[in-house]
Design an enzyme around this catalytic site. Structure first.
Site, short mmCIF file in Angstrom:
data_model
loop_
_atom_site.label_atom_id
_atom_site.label_comp_id
_atom_site.label_asym_id
_atom_site.label_seq_id
_atom_site.Cartn_x
_atom_site.Cartn_y
_atom_site.Cartn_z
N HIS A 92 2.38 16.92 21.79
CA HIS A 92 3.57 16.34 21.17
C HIS A 92 3.13 15.42 20.03
CE1 HIS A 92 7.13 13.91 20.54
NE2 HIS A 92 7.83 14.90 21.10
N GLU A 163 8.34 21.27 16.02
CA GLU A 163 9.03 20.00 15.88
C GLU A 163 8.56 19.32 14.60
OE1 GLU A 163 10.47 18.35 19.86
OE2 GLU A 163 8.36 17.85 19.75
N SER A 208 15.85 15.87 16.75
CA SER A 208 17.24 15.44 16.60
C SER A 208 18.28 16.50 16.99
CB SER A 208 17.48 14.96 15.16
OG SER A 208 16.68 13.83 14.88
P1 PGA Z 1 14.52 13.85 19.61
O1 PGA Z 1 13.05 14.17 20.18
O2 PGA Z 1 15.44 14.90 20.15
O3 PGA Z 1 14.82 12.49 20.11
O4 PGA Z 1 14.42 13.92 18.13
C1 PGA Z 1 12.57 15.48 20.26
C2 PGA Z 1 11.14 15.49 20.72
O5 PGA Z 1 10.36 14.64 20.27
O6 PGA Z 1 10.76 16.30 21.57
#
Ligand code: PGA
Length: 248
Positions: A92, A163, A208
């Protein structure tokens, strides 16, 4: 199959996590949706138990690549698998950029997860600096190469989460990636992955995601699901996400 992965990060205290899991145990989802909660390691067993009668499973947010033994503070893939974790988030961006994990650390974790029989959810994505330097494709190619080169995979044994780091929310506020742009990047990632394997590798989007925009992602051809952080940590928005995804 559509994936709805809920990364609770370090947003909730133990009692809050437990209460949310107990409430989520009352929601219904369809059989062709895979819903998995990634609570903190401290709340894993309680959350898993609260969801035991549902088809919502639990995963871990991070694993160490070390085996069992004298590794103070580490939580190995084997230990996570042993208590029932099916999926492990690996690489991540918060691990990469806040805790300094390198591409080769990520690879060791992928190998450890696969060896233990867990499905690694390998997170990749470009930063805002990468975008400004015109290095988005470079970053994705490099992360994928380090993750996949020489890996022997069978279908659905590994998942990739795209991401874009700039799209991940901070304290619940973030700018989601335009779904068309996300679809383009997923198509690019799918092509890149074909260099390394013929196995089926599901691709999910994260950054998000909310109940309001989730359908615009999962209706894209190359997007098989979502990894949700902030919006998955509140009952109302998580229930709405489950409803939206199962209504697809
Ligand atoms: P978020 O995080 O939905 O708060 O943007 C997503 C993630 O980091 O997996």
């Amino acid at each position: 199959m559509t994936y709805l992965f809920a990364n609770w990060k370090m947003y909730l205290h133990h009692q809050e996590a437990l209460a949310l899991a107990q409430q989520l145990a009352h929601t219904t989802s369809s059989a062709d949706t895979t819903i998995t909660i990634f609570p903190t390691a401290l709340s894993f067993l309680s959350v898993q138990e609260a969801l035991a009668t549902t088809n919502i499973s639990c995963g871990v947010q991070n694993i160490s690549w070390t085996p069992q033994g004298a590794y103070t503070g580490a939580l190995s893939a084997h230990l996570a698998k042993d208590v029932g974790a099916r999926y492990a988030l690996v690489g991540h961006s918060e691990r990469r950029y806040i805790f300094g994990e390198s591409d080769s650390d990520v690879r060791k974790k992928i190998d450890a997860a696969l060896e233990s029989g867990m499905i690694p959810v390998v997170c990749i994505g470009e930063t805002q600096e990468d975008v400004e330097a015109g290095k988005t494709a470079y970053r994705l190619k490099k992360q994928l190469m380090m993750a996949f080169e020489g890996l022997m995979l069978s279908d659905n044994q590994l998942i990739v989460a795209y991401e874009p780091v700039w799209a991940i929310s901070q304290s619940g506020k973030g700018i989601a990636c335009d779904p068309l742009q996300a679809e383009e990047q997923h198509a690019f990632i799918a092509e890149e992955i074909k260099r390394y394997t013929t196995a089926q590798v599901p691709l999910i989007y994260g950054g998000s995601v909310t109940a309001d925009n989730v359908l615009s992602y999962i209706s894209c051809h190359h997007i098989d699901g979502v990894l949700v952080g902030s919006a998955s940590t509140r009952l109302e928005s998580m229930s709405a996400l489950i409803q939206a995804v199962t209504s697809k």
